[in-house]
Write a protein that holds these residues in place. Structure first.
Motif, short mmCIF file in Angstrom:
data_model
loop_
_atom_site.label_atom_id
_atom_site.label_comp_id
_atom_site.label_asym_id
_atom_site.label_seq_id
_atom_site.Cartn_x
_atom_site.Cartn_y
_atom_site.Cartn_z
N TRP A 25 0.83 -1.20 0.00
CA TRP A 25 0.00 0.00 0.00
C TRP A 25 0.87 1.25 0.00
CZ3 TRP A 25 -4.67 0.21 3.90
CH2 TRP A 25 -5.61 1.13 3.41
N THR A 28 2.09 2.34 -3.36
CA THR A 28 1.16 2.86 -4.35
C THR A 28 1.28 4.37 -4.52
OG1 THR A 28 -0.62 3.14 -2.70
CG2 THR A 28 -0.49 1.02 -3.87
N ALA A 31 3.47 4.97 -7.38
CA ALA A 31 2.79 4.58 -8.61
C ALA A 31 1.80 5.65 -9.05
CB ALA A 31 2.08 3.24 -8.42
N ARG A 48 -9.11 3.87 -12.22
CA ARG A 48 -8.63 2.96 -11.16
C ARG A 48 -9.79 2.26 -10.47
NH1 ARG A 48 -5.07 4.92 -5.85
NH2 ARG A 48 -5.22 2.97 -4.67
N LEU A 222 -3.35 -0.89 -10.00
CA LEU A 222 -3.85 -0.32 -8.77
C LEU A 222 -5.32 -0.63 -8.55
CD1 LEU A 222 -2.12 3.20 -8.60
CD2 LEU A 222 -1.59 1.15 -7.29
N SER A 226 -6.55 -2.46 -5.36
CA SER A 226 -7.54 -1.83 -4.48
C SER A 226 -8.64 -2.83 -4.13
CB SER A 226 -8.16 -0.61 -5.16
OG SER A 226 -7.19 0.39 -5.38
#
Length: 310
Positions: A25, A28, A31, A48, A222, A226
């Motif tokens: 996490w 991210t 990213a 996303r 992602l 998620s």
């Protein structure tokens, strides 16, 4: 009886999985920061969460037929909070580092009791108040160019607003917890977040970016991640206490800082001190005073014998 025999360090499989999830996490943020160089924030957030909604929907399609009006309402309201939280966080990443963004975002934990007080009239406890104070001191030290105190820039303010939206999301989830089906509500949440983000492209003046393999890969990656995070958190927190889970989640900005440093980001010393204050505020806000239970005469005598033997 030795001290080591009294206290044993153990990690449940659910906790270990949460630690792994938290570590990834934290990565991210880098990213997302890369993604906003290829796309405007609202379009990226919409893409996303559209991917995430599709992933959870494919896993839960058999249960979607039982969607109730309450679940639809809960999912839409929570989804709007998610959309604003992540969109503002992504927007802020256009002007601040991923490390700084992660630490400011972590302030959603001490902000939850503050919002409960302002919106619901629930006065926060002593430790929550101390945690809020520590976190805001940390924010002042962390924010601003080169870590100047009391110098909140646009990126910091936008990210802080995103943290407020995430805190609101947590309060809303708690309000409907136990009353709805987790999978159905999750699909509605993610789909709503995607639609809201795409809709916000119009007033924000965004346009659909040209096709980019890098952007598509990050958005899809992602999005799927998620969905995995949501499922794992819902599963793991059935047996992990909220306090222990929050302590684990505190590692998110720490991991983001580590990955950011590996990518060449360098926070000044004052900013690092501010980050430490925010982490302390997050941890302190989750501490609770426990009243000491009165021991029965038999229990008290047994404890005295145990102490004497040591």
């Amino acid at each position: 009886m030795s001290l080591l025999s009294r206290y044993q360090f153990s990690i449940k499989p659910q906790e270990a999985l949460l630690i792994v999830i938290t570590m990834f996490w934290g990565g991210t943020f880098l990213a997302v920061q890369y993604a906003v160089t290829l796309s405007d924030p609202f379009f990226f957030v919409g893409l996303r969460f559209a991917t995430a909604a599709l992933a959870v929907g494919l896993l839960s399609w058999r249960r979607l037929g039982g969607l109730t009006r309450l679940e639809l309402k809960a999912g839409v309201v929570i989804g709007m909070a998610i959309a604003f939280g992540y969109s503002l966080q992504t927007w802020g990443l256009q002007s601040i580092s991923s490390s700084k963004s992660a630490f400011i975002t972590a302030m959603y934990v001490p902000l939850v009791p503050l919002l409960q007080w302002l919106c619901l009239g629930r006065m926060p406890g002593l430790m929550s108040c101390i945690g809020i104070a520590l976190a805001f001191i940390g924010l002042m030290l962390l924010a601003g160019p080169e870590g100047n105190v009391l110098a909140l820039g646009a990126g910091e303010l936008i990210t802080l607003a995103g943290a407020l939206a995430i805190a609101a999301e947590i309060i809303l989830i708690s309000a409907w917890a136990g009353k709805v089906d987790v999978r159905r509500v999750t699909v509605v949440q993610l789909a709503t977040a995607s639609l809201v983000a795409f809709t916000m492209m119009v007033p924000a003046g965004e346009s659909v970016p040209s096709f980019s393999p890098g952007l598509l890969a990050v958005a899809l990656g992602l999005g799927i991640f998620s969905a995995i995070i949501q499922v794992v958190m819902n599963w793991a927190q059935r047996s992990v206490s909220p306090t222990r889970a929050t302590v684990i989640y505190t590692g998110e900005p720490v991991w983001a800082g580590i990955f950011g440093r590996m990518a060449g980001e360098r926070l000044p010393m004052l900013a690092l001190l501010g980050a430490a204050f925010i982490i302390a505020g997050v941890l302190v806000s989750e501490l609770k005073f426990k009243k000491k239970k009165a021991l029965s005469p038999v229990t008290e005598e047994a404890e005295n014998k145990c102490t004497a033997q040591e």
